[in-house]
Design an enzyme around this catalytic site. Structure first.
Site, mmCIF file in Angstrom:
data_model
loop_
_atom_site.group_PDB
_atom_site.id
_atom_site.type_symbol
_atom_site.label_atom_id
_atom_site.label_comp_id
_atom_site.label_asym_id
_atom_site.label_seq_id
_atom_site.Cartn_x
_atom_site.Cartn_y
_atom_site.Cartn_z
ATOM 1 N N ASP A 158 40.364 38.090 45.442
ATOM 2 C CA ASP A 158 39.535 38.610 44.355
ATOM 3 C C ASP A 158 39.489 40.126 44.473
ATOM 4 O O ASP A 158 39.599 40.672 45.574
ATOM 5 C CB ASP A 158 38.119 38.028 44.405
ATOM 6 N N ASP B 92 43.683 42.922 44.028
ATOM 7 C CA ASP B 92 43.821 42.853 42.573
ATOM 8 C C ASP B 92 44.949 41.858 42.271
ATOM 9 O O ASP B 92 46.076 42.030 42.745
ATOM 10 C CB ASP B 92 44.167 44.248 42.037
ATOM 11 N N CYS C 282 37.277 29.636 31.315
ATOM 12 C CA CYS C 282 36.030 28.991 30.852
ATOM 13 C C CYS C 282 35.724 29.475 29.432
ATOM 14 O O CYS C 282 34.624 29.905 29.131
ATOM 15 C CB CYS C 282 34.883 29.263 31.815
ATOM 16 N N ASP D 224 42.800 31.219 37.712
ATOM 17 C CA ASP D 224 41.575 30.999 36.932
ATOM 18 C C ASP D 224 41.213 32.364 36.351
ATOM 19 O O ASP D 224 40.482 33.138 36.952
ATOM 20 C CB ASP D 224 40.473 30.450 37.837
ATOM 21 N N PRO E 133 33.484 32.921 42.485
ATOM 22 C CA PRO E 133 32.747 32.901 43.759
ATOM 23 C C PRO E 133 33.213 31.836 44.750
ATOM 24 O O PRO E 133 32.627 31.669 45.804
ATOM 25 C CB PRO E 133 31.308 32.620 43.315
ATOM 26 N N GLY E 134 34.271 31.101 44.407
ATOM 27 C CA GLY E 134 34.885 30.228 45.410
ATOM 28 C C GLY E 134 34.654 28.738 45.236
ATOM 29 O O GLY E 134 34.979 27.960 46.135
ATOM 30 N N ALA F 65 39.603 34.277 42.627
ATOM 31 C CA ALA F 65 38.991 33.079 43.214
ATOM 32 C C ALA F 65 37.459 33.067 43.230
ATOM 33 O O ALA F 65 36.864 31.994 43.309
ATOM 34 C CB ALA F 65 39.499 32.906 44.644
#
EC number: 2.1.1.176
Length: 446
Positions: A283, A310, A382, A329, A262-263, A260
């Site tokens: 995270d 983890d 990304c 993600d 930096p949120g 997650a």
């Protein structure tokens, strides 16, 4: 400026050297050096331009310098020549004499008269003769690699995956500085109210046509605004903002946000739940979990619970079939964010993609166990690599017959990007100026 603080070009050299030696990230280093060397006002913009421009154009600059350099140079000397040539060739407002003077002064300070003489000689020779023509490179992919400063293996890979025209567009877009975008926290305020606040503080902003919660910042950094401080907005790329919508959320749901930090997406999910339900954000890094927690506090979102875990061990902490929605993600090659992190393109290798695919599969396999029957799992990255993205989701579906493709839920303003009924979307940087992003959606059978 006091003698202990380095000026703009010395600071640029310090950053470029640290990137080469320590594989440090340019965006983090830039902020550290700005604070350390007390760089202020217009000099911040110039430093950012020189650092990012030199990094973005590194392969092109090396091609231009090659005929003028007769021997292998120390890393710092090479970087000094690159950043000086970048200013001479790409920046119109700085006179060559100022660039030459600064380069020679830095060379004297860092090295000795011989190095200062070499730097002066190379730059003056380029001034007289001009840079070599890119037309001399006959192979079209090699020429594209040098002209757009993307490694040849990457250009060849993209050309094979997407064709030459799209590859050219993507490489060109990756050289353009991104526009800062921010997401309005609609649990607290409207977009029009935030726009008005920011304009009153002197920021140049406009509403985005991409998403109803997004604003574009044309001048200024909204991280320094009252609106940011009060939790009225979050700085987030527009491609990244799309992800939360694809979860097809309803109030009072329980959501797992794996990987997650930096949120940014965590906050958006919690906002879309309108303060109801629960977002379990995990995270692997404790310092990054603190970022998620401080971000949630700033935004005033009490429905976020962040913890260190983890993601490959999700089912050890959470029971099977407890989450209504899961977002993975996944850690990825990051090839969609080369405008913001240009240093990535010079260090990534094809084998990195294979290693990441294995990690992604492990996370998906674990997360799948904790999703309720009838629940939706969204996978996002990304990156723009077809093998990394489609390869991963195809393997996942093959290994998990209990999951089926689920039509991707998008805001109306973005349905044009998607084939009707498709469960996956590849966003390219050139689509609307956001990051390159991949999103896919699956539903667990009842």
């Amino acid at each position: 400026m006091s003698k202990k603080n380095k000026n703009v070009r010395e600071s640029a050299l310090e950053i470029l050297e640290a990137i080469d030696k320590q594989q440090a990230y340019s965006n983090l280093l830039l902020n550290q050096v700005i604070n350390k060397n007390q760089i202020k006002g217009p000099d911040v913009g110039l430093l950012t331009e020189i650092v990012y421009g030199t990094l973005q154009r590194k392969l092109t600059l090396d091609y231009f310098l090659q005929p003028f350099i007769k021997k292998k140079l120390e890393v710092w000397v090479m970087n000094l020549l690159r950043l000086s040539l970048y200013q001479m060739h790409y920046l119109d407002k700085i006179p060559d004499r100022a660039v030459l003077f600064e380069a020679v002064e830095i060379a004297k300070k860092r090295g000795h008269k011989g190095i200062a003489s070499l730097v002066n000689g190379v730059l003056r020779a380029i001034q007289r003769q001009g840079v070599p023509s890119l037309e001399e490179i006959k192979d079209p992919l090699k020429r594209l690699s040098i002209e757009m400063s993307h490694p040849l293996w990457l250009v060849q890979r993209w050309e094979k995956q997407y064709g030459l025209a799209l590859t050219k567009e993507m490489c060109a877009e990756n050289l353009i500085a991104p526009v800062q975008t921010a997401r309005v926290n609609t649990t607290k305020i409207t977009r029009d109210e935030v726009l008005s606040m920011l304009r009153n503080e002197g920021f140049e902003v406009e509403p985005s046509v991409i998403l109803p919660v997004s604003i574009r910042i044309l001048r200024g950094n909204v991280a320094n605004s009252t609106a940011f401080e009060k939790g009225y907005l979050s700085i987030q790329d527009e491609s990244s903002m799309i992800v939360a919508y694809t979860l097809d959320l309803e109030e009072n749901m329980t959501i797992l946000d794996a990987c997650a930090a930096p949120g940014g997406k965590t906050g958006h999910i919690a906002e879309l739940l309108n303060g109801t339900g629960k977002v379990q954000a995990i995270d692997i890094h404790s310092h990054k979990v603190k970022l998620i927690q401080s971000n949630a506090a700033r935004l005033g979102l009490s429905n976020i619970e962040a913890s260190v875990l983890d993601s490959r061990k999700v089912s050890e902490k959470f029971s099977h079939e407890v989450f209504d929605r899961i977002l993975v993600d996944a850690p990825c090659s990051g090839l969609g964010v080369l405008r913001k992190k240009p240093d990535i393109k010079y260090v990534k290798k094809p084998e990195d993609i294979d290693n990441l695919k294995n990690i992604q599969q492990n996370i998906l396999n674990e997360a799948a166990k904790t999703l309720k029957k009838g629940g939706i799992l969204v996978y996002s990255t990304c990156t723009v690599d077809k093998e990394e993205n489609y390869g991963t989701i195809n393997d996942f579906l093959q290994n998990h017959p209990e999951f089926k493709e689920y039509p991707l839920q998008l805001p109306d303003s973005l349905t044009y990007l998607l084939e009707e009924g498709s469960n996956a979307l590849q966003i390219f940087p050139q689509d609307f100026g956001g990051d390159g992003f991949f999103i896919a959606s699956f539903k667990k059978s009842m």
